[in-house]
Every structure is written in structure tokens, then in C-alpha cells.
Design a protein around this motif. Structure first.
Motif, PDB file in Angstrom:
ATOM      1  N   SER A 156     -72.056 -32.545 -10.598  1.00 13.15           N
ATOM      2  CA  SER A 156     -72.001 -33.667  -9.663  1.00 13.15           C
ATOM      3  C   SER A 156     -70.732 -34.474  -9.905  1.00 13.15           C
ATOM      4  O   SER A 156     -70.119 -34.400 -10.973  1.00 13.15           O
ATOM      5  N   ARG A 204     -77.663 -37.491  -6.400  1.00 15.63           N
ATOM      6  CA  ARG A 204     -76.931 -36.358  -6.976  1.00 15.63           C
ATOM      7  C   ARG A 204     -75.572 -36.785  -7.523  1.00 15.63           C
ATOM      8  O   ARG A 204     -75.221 -36.441  -8.652  1.00 15.63           O
ATOM      9  N   ASP A 205     -74.809 -37.532  -6.746  1.00 15.32           N
ATOM     10  CA  ASP A 205     -73.394 -37.734  -7.057  1.00 15.32           C
ATOM     11  C   ASP A 205     -73.035 -39.092  -7.619  1.00 15.32           C
ATOM     12  O   ASP A 205     -71.893 -39.300  -8.025  1.00 15.32           O
ATOM     13  N   ALA A 230     -76.805 -37.371 -14.714  1.00 18.11           N
ATOM     14  CA  ALA A 230     -76.208 -36.704 -13.552  1.00 18.11           C
ATOM     15  C   ALA A 230     -76.468 -35.210 -13.588  1.00 18.11           C
ATOM     16  O   ALA A 230     -76.529 -34.592 -14.646  1.00 18.11           O
ATOM     17  N   THR A 231     -76.642 -34.633 -12.413  1.00 18.62           N
ATOM     18  CA  THR A 231     -76.770 -33.195 -12.304  1.00 18.62           C
ATOM     19  C   THR A 231     -75.451 -32.539 -12.697  1.00 18.62           C
ATOM     20  O   THR A 231     -74.392 -33.021 -12.339  1.00 18.62           O
ATOM     21  N   GLN A 285     -70.592 -37.639 -10.371  1.00 17.09           N
ATOM     22  CA  GLN A 285     -70.845 -38.580 -11.450  1.00 17.09           C
ATOM     23  C   GLN A 285     -70.737 -37.910 -12.815  1.00 17.09           C
ATOM     24  O   GLN A 285     -70.211 -38.502 -13.756  1.00 17.09           O
ATOM     25  N   HIS A 287     -64.398 -33.763  -1.117  1.00 16.41           N
ATOM     26  CA  HIS A 287     -65.316 -33.737  -2.254  1.00 16.41           C
ATOM     27  C   HIS A 287     -64.689 -32.963  -3.408  1.00 16.41           C
ATOM     28  O   HIS A 287     -64.696 -33.421  -4.566  1.00 16.41           O
TER      29      HIS A 287
END
Length: 388
Positions: free
Chosen positions: A40, A79-80, A36-37, A42, A375
Motif C-alpha cells: 500500500s 488500504r492506502d 498498512a497492507t 502507506q 498511483h
């Protein structure tokens, strides 16, 4: 225009080539979330031993929908997310054109893309046990002189075919979806269950078949009972069903809590205080039976909130945060799936539009793919969650 079967198979071949790995290596790696970035959703979930995922859809390249083939949406997924689930493409209506045929073209393409991006996929679902969500051919199907045997064979064939096709690439299945009638807590009857003899026998057979066909997988009963007022009978019916599974030795591992939340006004703190007692008692009862919990379909309808976007977004975010804080207190919960990443493609707009015509805002990203307060609320909830 829909792709042809030949086009779909060509797409699959291309995606499989892109993956550049053997089927065995894919099956092994698919159980690990993609790296994961930093920052993010995740990565925040993974730091607590959890996963964050979303539904996604099939689509032609560049199509304006929540598809892996839409670059803007695919970017959000990569990304997420550490986990994906098909929004519709694995349901009977999508896979079963008739009693004797299957069509895996679209779902195969989705699986190939997920494999290529090292994203595990949940199976949703093997049986949506309501008459209106079964294929029309099933509800009018002639099960012949031995209906119980014919219906059992139909169900076993469906579940076995799907599970064996994807093997260990799918580590978790919603085996049965929404079998409990919300109004009174009884079980729905379908043509399938009438032929087999009872809803209980039908659901039991579904889970036992799934265990045989996918012995590695988490098997989940999934439903939309929720914490808002008016759901008491639905929750009671789900508890009765789960108790029955335990008493009959049915192999069910977890309850899928869909979590299609509905805000109750601007005073979020008071609303949560009023809702959490009954909801905790429900989740306590589920986990006391030994079931794990999966949040399978999280989104938030902005009911009883003014049209002003800033006020609505804050109300949705606060409601989301309060709900997740409560749910994350349960170690039995490890996976959280959003029912869509962006407002642009949410099913809520078509299902229940606002009376004031203001566009719904149920997802963590807005229609322009910009992150919203929801978010940030999800991120904060993961940051505050106890580690699993």
C-alpha cells in the motif's frame, strides 16, 4: 436526504460502540497510523518514516461520494492511508450555523469512523481567512460597541471549542488557511480582522489560541502558492507572513503546501527543469526559518495535455513524480495528503473542467477505483525517498 441530528447522534453511538475502546485508549492509539497492507502507499511511506493520507467526506451509507460511508471509497482509505483530513466538514461554514451555535454532527461521525479504524485525522481548518469562505453571517455580523473585543471573543471561542472537543485525537491543525492574496502578496481582510484591527493581529490570535487549546498539536499555516508560473507574488507574500510570525514569536510549526499542481504540457522534464529553481529557493527559505513542511492537498490538473487518456495519465504521473522527488529531498517533510483518492469525486471537475470536455484525471485512482500511473508514481517516489 440529509440525516437528522438524532440520526446523526445514533450513528455516532453505533460507531463509538464499534470502536470498542475507551476515549483515553483512542486518544493514545490515534497517534499511530493503522497497520498498512503490504504494497500500500502507506506501507511504502511508513518504511521511510513518512505518512500518506487523503481527504474524505461525510455521507449517508452507500452514497456515491468520497465518504467513509461509501464502502468502495472507505476501502481505498483503509488500504492506502495512514492519515485523514475532512474535505469540508470542519470549516466554519460547516460547523457554525450562527455566531452563537455549533453543529458537530457530521464531523463527529467522521471522527468516530476514523477512530474505529485507528486512522489519525488532521484538523482542516480553524480559520479560512478570506471573505468569500467565511460564513455569510460573519461578514455581516454586528460586533457592537467594542468590536475588537467581540471579534476576539468570537475567534477564541471557535478555536477553543473545536480543539477542546477533540483533544489529542487531532495531532495537527491547519490553523489558518489561505490568508495571502495571490495577486500582490498582501493579506486578505475579513469582517473579523477589520473588527480586531488588522489581519496580522487576527492570524496571530488564531495561532496563539490554538497553542493554548491544543498544546500537543502541530500548528500549520496552509496555502496554495505553487511552483507553476504566475505564483511569484503569492510565494513572496507567504514568505513575508512566515517571517512576520517568527519576528512576533507566533507559535507556527509548519507550512502546509497544498500542491494543487497544474501540468504545463507534454515535455515534463523540460517543465520541471524550468520550475524547480525558483521552487527550491522558496522551500529552502521556508525550512531555513525552522518550519516543517506538510503536503496537504495533492492533486494534478491535466492542463495542456491531449485528451488521449494514456498520454494524459503518463503526463500527470511524470509531473507528480518529479514534484515529489524534489519535495522528498527535504527531511522537514513527513506527511503527504492527497485531495481525494479517485477521479470520481475530485473537486477539480466542478472547479475547472477541461475545455475539450474530457473528464479530469487528477487522482491516483480512476472513476472506476482502478489505480492509475499516478498511483505508481507516488509509490515509486516513496520507494526512492531518503528515510526520515
Amino acid at each position: 436526504m440529509d440525516i437528522t441530528r438524532r440520526d446523526g447522534l445514533g450513528m455516532l453511538a453505533g460507531l463509538a460502540a464499534t470502536a470498542g475502546t475507551t476515549a483515553h485508549a483512542q486518544a493514545r492509539s490515534i497517534l499511530r497510523p493503522a497497520p498498512a497492507t503490504d504494497g500500500s502507499l502507506q506501507s511504502l511511506a511508513a518504511a521511510k518514516g513518512m505518512r500518506l493520507g487523503s481527504c474524505f467526506a461525510w455521507g449517508e451509507p452507500g452514497a456515491d461520494r468520497g465518504s467513509f460511508a461509501n464502502p468502495a471509497y472507505a476501502k481505498l482509505l483503509k488500504r492506502d492511508c495512514g492519515l485523514l483530513v475532512a474535505e469540508n466538514e470542519m470549516k466554519w461554514q460547516a460547523l457554525r450555523p450562527s455566531a452563537t451555535t455549533f453543529d458537530f454532527t457530521r464531523f463527529d461521525a467522521m471522527m468516530a469512523w476514523a477512530d474505529a479504524n485507528a486512522l489519525p485525522v488532521r484538523g482542516h481548518n480553524l480559520l479560512w481567512h478570506q471573505p468569500k469562505w467565511m460564513p455569510k453571517w460573519e461578514e455581516s455580523h454586528d460586533f457592537g460597541a467594542t468590536p475588537a473585543r467581540a471579534a476576539e471573543q468570537l475567534l477564541v471561542r471557535h478555536i477553543t471549542t473545536v480543539c477542546q472537543r477533540y483533544g489529542t485525537r487531532i495531532p495537527s491543525y491547519d490553523v489558518v488557511n489561505e490568508a495571502v492574496t495571490p495577486a500582490n502578496g498582501t493579506l486578505y481582510d475579513t469582517a473579523l480582522s477589520r473588527a480586531i484591527g488588522s489581519p496580522e493581529a487576527t492570524l496571530d490570535l488564531a495561532f496563539r489560541t490554538a497553542r493554548t487549546a491544543a498544546p500537543h498539536a502541530q500548528l500549520v499555516y496552509n496555502d496554495y502558492m505553487s511552483w507553476e508560473p504566475g505564483n511569484a507574488q503569492h510565494r513572496a507574500g507567504v514568505l513575508k507572513l512566515l517571517e512576520g510570525f517568527k519576528a512576533r514569536g507566533v507559535p507556527v510549526d509548519a507550512l502546509g503546501v497544498q500542491s494543487h499542481l497544474v501540468t504545463q504540457g507534454t515535455d515534463t522534464r523540460a517543465t520541471i527543469a524550468a520550475l524547480e529553481g525558483e521552487w527550491r529557493r522558496f522551500i529552502d527559505a521556508v525550512t531555513a526559518m525552522g518550519y516543517a513542511i506538510v503536503i496537504t492537498e495533492l492533486d494534478v490538473r491535466d492542463n495542456d495535455l491531449p485528451a488521449d487518456v494514456a498520454i494524459r495519465d503518463r503526463g500527470v504521473a511524470d509531473f507528480t513524480r518529479g514534484y515529489l522527488d524534489l519535495m522528498f529531498a527535504y527531511p522537514a517533510l513527513k506527511d503527504v495528503l492527497l485531495w481525494g483518492m479517485t477521479d470520481r469525486y475530485s473537486w477539480i471537475e466542478g472547479f475547472e473542467p477541461r475545455k475539450d470536455k474530457a473528464r479530469r484525471r487528477p487522482c491516483p485512482y480512476d472513476a472506476a477505483f482502478a489505480p492509475k500511473p499516478m498511483h505508481a508514481a507516488i509509490a515509486a517516489a516513496f520507494a526512492a525517498a531518503p528515510r526520515r
